[in-house]
Scaffold this active site. Structure first.
Site, PDB file in Angstrom:
ATOM      1  N   ILE A  12      -0.520   7.615  10.725  1.00 36.54           N
ATOM      2  CA  ILE A  12      -1.122   7.791  12.056  1.00 36.54           C
ATOM      3  C   ILE A  12      -0.158   7.306  13.137  1.00 36.54           C
ATOM      4  CG2 ILE A  12      -3.046   7.045  13.523  1.00 36.54           C
ATOM      5  CD1 ILE A  12      -4.675   6.923  10.770  1.00 36.54           C
ATOM      6  N   ASP A  31       7.329  -2.274  12.421  1.00 36.18           N
ATOM      7  CA  ASP A  31       6.727  -1.919  11.130  1.00 36.18           C
ATOM      8  C   ASP A  31       7.477  -2.641  10.022  1.00 36.18           C
ATOM      9  OD1 ASP A  31       5.818  -0.387   8.742  1.00 36.18           O
ATOM     10  OD2 ASP A  31       4.928   0.947  10.237  1.00 36.18           O
ATOM     11  N   LEU A  59       4.306  -8.405  11.076  1.00 39.73           N
ATOM     12  CA  LEU A  59       3.500  -9.106  12.087  1.00 39.73           C
ATOM     13  C   LEU A  59       3.312 -10.580  11.731  1.00 39.73           C
ATOM     14  CD1 LEU A  59       0.564  -6.655  12.808  1.00 39.73           C
ATOM     15  CD2 LEU A  59       2.316  -7.408  14.415  1.00 39.73           C
ATOM     16  N   LYS A  84      -4.766  -0.478   4.049  1.00 43.19           N
ATOM     17  CA  LYS A  84      -5.941   0.379   4.251  1.00 43.19           C
ATOM     18  C   LYS A  84      -6.632   0.879   2.988  1.00 43.19           C
ATOM     19  CE  LYS A  84      -3.341   4.639   4.276  1.00 43.19           C
ATOM     20  NZ  LYS A  84      -3.205   5.991   4.753  1.00 43.19           N
ATOM     21  N   SER A 124     -12.180   1.549  11.950  1.00 42.54           N
ATOM     22  CA  SER A 124     -12.515   2.611  10.993  1.00 42.54           C
ATOM     23  C   SER A 124     -14.023   2.820  10.952  1.00 42.54           C
ATOM     24  CB  SER A 124     -12.022   2.172   9.615  1.00 42.54           C
ATOM     25  OG  SER A 124     -12.583   2.971   8.618  1.00 42.54           O
ATOM     26  N   TYR A 148     -11.709  -4.546   2.757  1.00 41.83           N
ATOM     27  CA  TYR A 148     -10.944  -3.829   3.786  1.00 41.83           C
ATOM     28  C   TYR A 148     -11.795  -3.653   5.047  1.00 41.83           C
ATOM     29  CZ  TYR A 148      -9.392   0.230   6.416  1.00 41.83           C
ATOM     30  OH  TYR A 148      -9.048   1.078   7.440  1.00 41.83           O
ATOM     31  N   LYS A 152     -11.663  -5.178   9.202  1.00 37.93           N
ATOM     32  CA  LYS A 152     -11.774  -4.416  10.461  1.00 37.93           C
ATOM     33  C   LYS A 152     -12.898  -4.999  11.328  1.00 37.93           C
ATOM     34  CE  LYS A 152      -8.557  -1.359   9.757  1.00 37.93           C
ATOM     35  NZ  LYS A 152      -7.310  -1.458  10.513  1.00 37.93           N
ATOM     36  N   PHE A 177     -12.648   8.437  11.919  1.00 31.51           N
ATOM     37  CA  PHE A 177     -13.389   8.981  10.785  1.00 31.51           C
ATOM     38  C   PHE A 177     -12.356   9.357   9.705  1.00 31.51           C
ATOM     39  CE2 PHE A 177     -17.909   8.599  11.549  1.00 31.51           C
ATOM     40  CZ  PHE A 177     -17.821   7.861  12.719  1.00 31.51           C
ATOM     41  N   ASN A 198      -7.236   9.777  -1.318  1.00 27.20           N
ATOM     42  CA  ASN A 198      -8.120  10.494  -0.402  1.00 27.20           C
ATOM     43  C   ASN A 198      -8.237  11.952  -0.805  1.00 27.20           C
ATOM     44  OD1 ASN A 198      -8.637   8.234   1.096  1.00 27.20           O
ATOM     45  ND2 ASN A 198      -7.174   8.713   2.697  1.00 27.20           N
TER      46      ASN A 198
HETATM   47  P1  NAD Z   1      -0.197   3.742   6.860  1.00 26.25           P
HETATM   48  O1  NAD Z   1      -0.156   2.822   5.697  1.00 26.25           O
HETATM   49  O2  NAD Z   1       0.518   5.034   6.765  1.00 26.25           O
HETATM   50  O3  NAD Z   1       0.322   2.976   8.158  1.00 26.25           O
HETATM   51  C1  NAD Z   1       0.178   1.603   8.356  1.00 26.25           C
HETATM   52  C2  NAD Z   1       1.544   1.026   8.679  1.00 26.25           C
HETATM   53  O4  NAD Z   1       1.424  -0.375   8.928  1.00 26.25           O
HETATM   54  C3  NAD Z   1       2.547   1.209   7.536  1.00 26.25           C
HETATM   55  O5  NAD Z   1       3.708   1.828   8.043  1.00 26.25           O
HETATM   56  C4  NAD Z   1       2.820  -0.213   7.068  1.00 26.25           C
HETATM   57  O6  NAD Z   1       4.154  -0.364   6.611  1.00 26.25           O
HETATM   58  C5  NAD Z   1       2.532  -1.028   8.321  1.00 26.25           C
HETATM   59  N1  NAD Z   1       2.103  -2.412   8.102  1.00 26.25           N
HETATM   60  C6  NAD Z   1       1.108  -2.872   7.315  1.00 26.25           C
HETATM   61  N2  NAD Z   1       1.006  -4.210   7.415  1.00 26.25           N
HETATM   62  C7  NAD Z   1       1.973  -4.613   8.292  1.00 26.25           C
HETATM   63  C8  NAD Z   1       2.369  -5.873   8.808  1.00 26.25           C
HETATM   64  N3  NAD Z   1       1.771  -7.002   8.436  1.00 26.25           N
HETATM   65  N4  NAD Z   1       3.384  -5.920   9.687  1.00 26.25           N
HETATM   66  C9  NAD Z   1       4.029  -4.779  10.064  1.00 26.25           C
HETATM   67  N5  NAD Z   1       3.698  -3.566   9.613  1.00 26.25           N
HETATM   68  C10 NAD Z   1       2.678  -3.480   8.726  1.00 26.25           C
HETATM   69  O7  NAD Z   1      -1.733   3.976   7.199  1.00 26.25           O
HETATM   70  P2  NAD Z   1      -2.407   4.966   8.251  1.00 26.25           P
HETATM   71  O8  NAD Z   1      -3.207   5.945   7.495  1.00 26.25           O
HETATM   72  O9  NAD Z   1      -1.416   5.423   9.235  1.00 26.25           O
HETATM   73  O10 NAD Z   1      -3.436   3.965   8.929  1.00 26.25           O
HETATM   74  C11 NAD Z   1      -3.105   3.280  10.102  1.00 26.25           C
HETATM   75  C12 NAD Z   1      -4.249   2.377  10.533  1.00 26.25           C
HETATM   76  O11 NAD Z   1      -5.427   3.138  10.685  1.00 26.25           O
HETATM   77  C13 NAD Z   1      -4.582   1.259   9.544  1.00 26.25           C
HETATM   78  O12 NAD Z   1      -4.878   0.088  10.278  1.00 26.25           O
HETATM   79  C14 NAD Z   1      -5.821   1.775   8.851  1.00 26.25           C
HETATM   80  O13 NAD Z   1      -6.642   0.733   8.407  1.00 26.25           O
HETATM   81  C15 NAD Z   1      -6.496   2.565   9.965  1.00 26.25           C
HETATM   82  N6  NAD Z   1      -7.353   3.656   9.457  1.00 26.25           N
HETATM   83  C16 NAD Z   1      -6.816   4.609   8.641  1.00 26.25           C
HETATM   84  C17 NAD Z   1      -7.625   5.625   8.144  1.00 26.25           C
HETATM   85  C18 NAD Z   1      -7.074   6.655   7.203  1.00 26.25           C
HETATM   86  O14 NAD Z   1      -7.864   7.275   6.477  1.00 26.25           O
HETATM   87  N7  NAD Z   1      -5.779   6.909   7.176  1.00 26.25           N
HETATM   88  C19 NAD Z   1      -8.976   5.678   8.515  1.00 26.25           C
HETATM   89  C20 NAD Z   1      -9.484   4.708   9.361  1.00 26.25           C
HETATM   90  C21 NAD Z   1      -8.648   3.686   9.840  1.00 26.25           C
HETATM   91  C1  WQD Z   2     -13.919  11.915   1.064  1.00 30.29           C
HETATM   92  C2  WQD Z   2     -14.950  12.591   0.159  1.00 30.29           C
HETATM   93  C3  WQD Z   2     -15.291  11.426  -1.913  1.00 30.29           C
HETATM   94  C4  WQD Z   2     -11.245  12.143  -3.465  1.00 30.29           C
HETATM   95  C5  WQD Z   2     -11.773   6.583   3.020  1.00 30.29           C
HETATM   96  C6  WQD Z   2     -12.012   5.111   3.259  1.00 30.29           C
HETATM   97  C7  WQD Z   2     -12.341   4.874   4.711  1.00 30.29           C
HETATM   98  C8  WQD Z   2     -11.273   5.476   5.622  1.00 30.29           C
HETATM   99  C9  WQD Z   2     -10.987   6.904   5.286  1.00 30.29           C
HETATM  100  C10 WQD Z   2      -9.662   3.800   6.202  1.00 30.29           C
HETATM  101  C11 WQD Z   2     -15.901  11.612  -0.528  1.00 30.29           C
HETATM  102  C12 WQD Z   2     -14.683  12.783  -2.169  1.00 30.29           C
HETATM  103  C13 WQD Z   2     -12.382  12.116  -2.690  1.00 30.29           C
HETATM  104  C14 WQD Z   2     -11.263  12.901  -4.666  1.00 30.29           C
HETATM  105  C15 WQD Z   2     -13.529  13.530  -4.198  1.00 30.29           C
HETATM  106  N1  WQD Z   2     -10.022   4.780   5.486  1.00 30.29           N
HETATM  107  N2  WQD Z   2     -13.506  12.785  -3.044  1.00 30.29           N
HETATM  108  N3  WQD Z   2     -12.403  13.561  -4.980  1.00 30.29           N
HETATM  109  O1  WQD Z   2     -14.035   7.677   1.123  1.00 30.29           O
HETATM  110  O2  WQD Z   2     -14.729   8.974   3.191  1.00 30.29           O
HETATM  111  O3  WQD Z   2     -12.973   7.282   3.367  1.00 30.29           O
HETATM  112  O4  WQD Z   2     -10.708   7.028   3.871  1.00 30.29           O
HETATM  113  O5  WQD Z   2     -10.283   3.237   7.053  1.00 30.29           O
HETATM  114  O6  WQD Z   2     -12.444   3.491   4.887  1.00 30.29           O
HETATM  115  O7  WQD Z   2     -13.081   4.676   2.440  1.00 30.29           O
HETATM  116  O8  WQD Z   2     -12.469   9.371   2.189  1.00 30.29           O
HETATM  117  O9  WQD Z   2     -10.993  11.148   1.390  1.00 30.29           O
HETATM  118  O10 WQD Z   2     -11.490   9.207  -0.142  1.00 30.29           O
HETATM  119  O11 WQD Z   2     -13.271  10.866   0.347  1.00 30.29           O
HETATM  120  O12 WQD Z   2     -14.538  14.116  -4.548  1.00 30.29           O
HETATM  121  O13 WQD Z   2     -10.281  12.961  -5.416  1.00 30.29           O
HETATM  122  O14 WQD Z   2     -14.256  13.240  -0.910  1.00 30.29           O
HETATM  123  O15 WQD Z   2     -16.227  11.088  -2.897  1.00 30.29           O
HETATM  124  O16 WQD Z   2     -17.140  12.242  -0.616  1.00 30.29           O
HETATM  125  P1  WQD Z   2     -13.666   8.311   2.399  1.00 30.29           P
HETATM  126  P2  WQD Z   2     -11.958  10.144   0.914  1.00 30.29           P
END
Ligand code: NAD
Ligand code: WQD
Length: 336
Positions: A12, A31, A59, A84, A124, A148, A152, A177, A198
């Site tokens: 992200i 990072d 950090l 995450k 999240s 996790y 948050k 989401f 995911n």
């Molecule tokens: P990501 O792992 O690709 O990115 C997170 C980055 O943070 C990584 O590059 C990692 O190296 C860096 N990082 C972690 N801990 C660190 C620290 N202590 N100091 C410096 N750098 C550090 O994950 P993402 O999918 O890009 O997610 C980014 C943020 O969004 C996270 O906080 C995650 O919890 C939140 N989020 C992600 C999702 C998702 O599904 N991807 C959903 C909801 C919330």
């Molecule tokens: C989506 C749907 C699974 C994989 C997660 C974290 C959440 C947030 C986003 C960080 C569900 C189904 C999945 C597979 C499947 N992350 N599934 N087969 O669980 O909604 O959210 O990522 O904040 O905190 O929990 O996302 O993509 O894992 O699942 O059937 O191989 O797909 O059961 O219904 P989720 P997901």
């Protein structure tokens, strides 16, 4: 305007860097590369034709973090860095509490010390736990169901307390989401250092032949076809959401929470079928047991972000599938 993006090399974060650079901001990335590669930032520069500054540091390293604030005149922070993986957080909770909570605590202390009081934070939808109904609004009860999610929630509380104590802070909490997709250039996308879990990453892994079939976790949920329903949001829309939240924190003070989602839910089987239609690739799947901790349905009411930030997710599910696939096809081994 100089913006510090923590976690800017990640999935992200890298997309957010692109949007900020394109909007004319000066970008400084911090990072640790614990779950990302510096190559993503090289590609961000290539996509935008602009430079950014990168600090490979953690950090948790207060001394190095302070140097970033001493060497740059930072106007605001977009705090994306964090661990995450839900399942990992259950196995090693202290690592999650330490990294996410202490990391944010040190960041806020350093920001306060250097008089930077504007922050956009990556939260999240997981903080809603099992929602009592859908769509989910920001004022729904909060209850995380895993370590996790609790990190948050605790960080959200910490940020609210910070504002109560000093209302010159400006804080925007973004509850994402389900982010999917990749930049349309297909040069940046999701490339985690660990095994993907995911849905969309597993689908593209099946499509490319790295996984034999997709496991569908349960088909007996009270949903349209029995499989889990989620609000998938294109990562570029999400990145633009950060830009809008940033504009707001730069202008005002206060603490606000926004859902970033489309407001539309799709089931697992619907996603498989749309992916197949868009890409022409068949996704073999097998129905297996429910995955523990999963909720049946989760999608956002994104009205508040529209009203207050002027932000709406524009990219449709077809584009999300096409871009996820395009990234996977063009980068079969991620950034390597
Ligand atoms: P990501 O792992 O690709 O990115 C997170 C980055 O943070 C990584 O590059 C990692 O190296 C860096 N990082 C972690 N801990 C660190 C620290 N202590 N100091 C410096 N750098 C550090 O994950 P993402 O999918 O890009 O997610 C980014 C943020 O969004 C996270 O906080 C995650 O919890 C939140 N989020 C992600 C999702 C998702 O599904 N991807 C959903 C909801 C919330
Ligand atoms: C989506 C749907 C699974 C994989 C997660 C974290 C959440 C947030 C986003 C960080 C569900 C189904 C999945 C597979 C499947 N992350 N599934 N087969 O669980 O909604 O959210 O990522 O904040 O905190 O929990 O996302 O993509 O894992 O699942 O059937 O191989 O797909 O059961 O219904 P989720 P997901």
């Amino acid at each position: 305007m100089a913006i510090l993006i923590t976690g800017g090399a990640g999935y992200i974060g890298s997309h957010t860097c692109v949007e900020l650079l394109n909007a004319g901001y000066e970008v400084i990335v911090l990072d640790s590369l614990s779950n990302s590669k510096a190559e993503s930032l090289k590609r961000v520069k290539e996509i935008t034709g602009k430079e950014l500054k990168f600090y490979k540091t953690d950090l948790l390293n207060r001394r190095e973090l302070e140097m970033v604030f001493i060497e740059n005149h930072i106007d605001a922070v977009i705090h994306i860095a964090g661990l995450k993986a839900v399942s990992e957080s259950i196995k090693v909770p202290l690592r999650y509490y330490h990294n996410n909570i202490i990391g944010t605590l040190i960041l806020c202390e350093v920001m306060q010390k250097y008089g930077v009081k504007k922050i956009v934070f990556s939260s999240s939808a997981t903080v809603y736990g099992v929602p009592k109904r859908v769509p989910i609004s920001e004022n729904f009860p909060l209850r995380a169901t895993n370590p996790y999610g609790r990190t948050k929630l605790m960080i959200e509380e910490m940020l609210r307390d910070l504002y109560v104590a000093d209302n010159s802070w400006s804080i925007s909490i973004l509850r994402y989401f389900n982010p999917v997709g990749a930049h349309p250039s297909r040069r940046i996308g999701e490339d985690p250092n660990s095994v993907p879990k995911n849905l969309m990453t597993n689908i593209t892994q099946v499509a490319v032949g790295k996984l034999k079939e997709l496991m569908v976790f349960g088909n007996d949920y009270p949903t349209v076809d029995g499989t889990g329903v989620r609000d998938y949001i294109h990562v570029v829309d999400l990145a633009i959401g950060h830009l809008k939240a940033l504009e707001k924190v730069l202008e005002t003070t206060g603490v606000d929470v926004y859902n970033l989602g489309t407001g539309i839910g799709y089931s697992v089987l619907q996603i498989i079928s749309i992916f197949e239609k868009v890409t022409g690739v068949k996704i073999p799947y097998k129905i297996v047991e429910r995955r523990s901790g999963d909720v049946a349905i989760c999608y956002a009411d994104p009205t508040k972000a529209k009203k207050e930030l002027g932000w709406v997710a524009k990219r449709e599910i077809e584009e999300m599938c096409a871009d996820s696939w395009g990234w996977q096809l063009n980068n079969p081994n991620g950034y390597e």
